[in-house]
Design an enzyme around this catalytic site. Structure first.
Site, short mmCIF file in Angstrom:
data_model
loop_
_atom_site.label_atom_id
_atom_site.label_comp_id
_atom_site.label_asym_id
_atom_site.label_seq_id
_atom_site.Cartn_x
_atom_site.Cartn_y
_atom_site.Cartn_z
N LEU A 214 -83.42 -61.28 58.03
CA LEU A 214 -83.81 -62.63 58.43
C LEU A 214 -84.17 -62.67 59.91
CD1 LEU A 214 -80.67 -65.01 58.74
CD2 LEU A 214 -80.56 -62.51 58.83
N CYS A 215 -84.91 -63.72 60.25
CA CYS A 215 -85.31 -64.04 61.61
C CYS A 215 -86.11 -62.90 62.22
CB CYS A 215 -84.08 -64.41 62.44
SG CYS A 215 -84.46 -65.44 63.89
N HIS A 216 -85.60 -62.20 63.25
CA HIS A 216 -86.30 -61.07 63.84
C HIS A 216 -85.93 -59.74 63.19
CE1 HIS A 216 -86.63 -64.18 67.00
NE2 HIS A 216 -87.76 -63.58 67.32
#
Length: 285
Positions: free
Chosen positions: A183-185
């Site tokens: 998730l995210c980066h």
């Protein structure tokens, strides 16, 4: 404190010209509690074999385009809240880094009043402080891992995309129908799967991730970042043939085949529920 000062990144005295996010940006992006609202299932794996491999970042500082360092690491909510769901579903957790050195956290984002995150930290803190070396795990075999989890935080963009060891691990999980969670980066790590090849094996997959538009605009303006990042995550993923389907940060999650992703810390709770459910469905016996 005036509004301009409030948006000035806070100096990290451990490194020259390094900075934490500004007080204003932390007021917008962090909280003392998450949106944890209970487990997604009462079902629990009790077979004793299957584990989840967490690949953490071991590098704290990201060199920005203007020569400053961003003091980063893995985001504690994005890391620990999904792990709480996974651990409560009965799966063991091992932590590895590329170097074998300790995993790094963005401790300024730790939600100190959140019981779920604190429970996950209590369970895993020694593993993050004394992780396995990823190359050693490759040598010993990955057969008992049902999933690999690459948590977010800007620190996931440091080292992981260029790691041949992570690339080999991801190829194992793909080839053996195991789960890949990020998730995210964190999806920056997916770029490692294409190292040394003509194409990335995740090309054609659809994911959600943290949007470049925020990192190269508002995150600099409000002092979350001390300068423009060295490269753009979404752009690099798209160039590798991985389709990023979101343009904003809403807490979205998605699954494409065995790849489960979320767009930001806002997605951590839901991604944890979906990951636990997917593990129980495929590796629940």
């Amino acid at each position: 404190m005036d509004q301009n000062q409030d948006r000035t990144p806070t100096a990290d005295q451990a490194e020259d010209n390094a900075f934490f996010p500004s007080p204003y940006s932390l007021s917008q992006y962090t909280a003392s509690r998450t949106d944890f609202d209970g487990l997604g299932t009462d079902q629990k794996y009790d077979g004793g074999r299957w584990k989840v491999l967490v690949v953490a970042t071991d590098e704290r500082y990201m060199l920005m385009q203007n020569g400053t360092f961003f003091s980063t690491g893995n985001h504690p909510v994005e890391t620990l809240l999904p792990l709480h769901h996974i651990a409560e579903a009965g799966y063991g957790i091992d932590v590895a880094t590329v170097s074998g050195g300790p995993g790094k956290f963005e401790w300024w984002a730790f939600p100190h009043d959140d019981d779920a995150v604190k429970a996950a930290w209590q369970l895993t803190q020694e593993s993050f402080k004394s992780p396995k070396k990823l190359a050693d795990l490759l040598d010993s075999g990955l057969d008992d891992y049902a999933a690999i989890f690459i948590p977010g935080g800007h620190g996931a963009m440091n080292g992981l995309p260029a790691s041949p060891e992570l690339g080999k691990a991801l190829e194992f999980f793909l080839a053996n129908d195991r789960l890949v969670i990020s998730l995210c980066h964190g999806p920056a790590g997916l770029l490692a799967a294409g190292l040394g090849g003509d194409s990335n094996p995740f090309a054609g997959y659809k994911i959600v991730a943290f949007p470049d538009a925020l990192d190269f605009g508002p995150n600099v303006e409000i002092g979350y970042l001390p300068g423009k990042m060295p490269w753009a995550l979404g752009e690099a993923l798209q160039e590798a043939g991985i389709e990023v389907t979101n343009s904003d940060m809403s807490g979205a999650t998605t699954r494409d085949r065995n790849l489960l992703t979320g767009d930001s810390p806002l997605a951590a709770n839901q991604l944890g529920k979906e990951s636990a459910a997917a593990l129980l469905e495929a590796f629940g016996d």
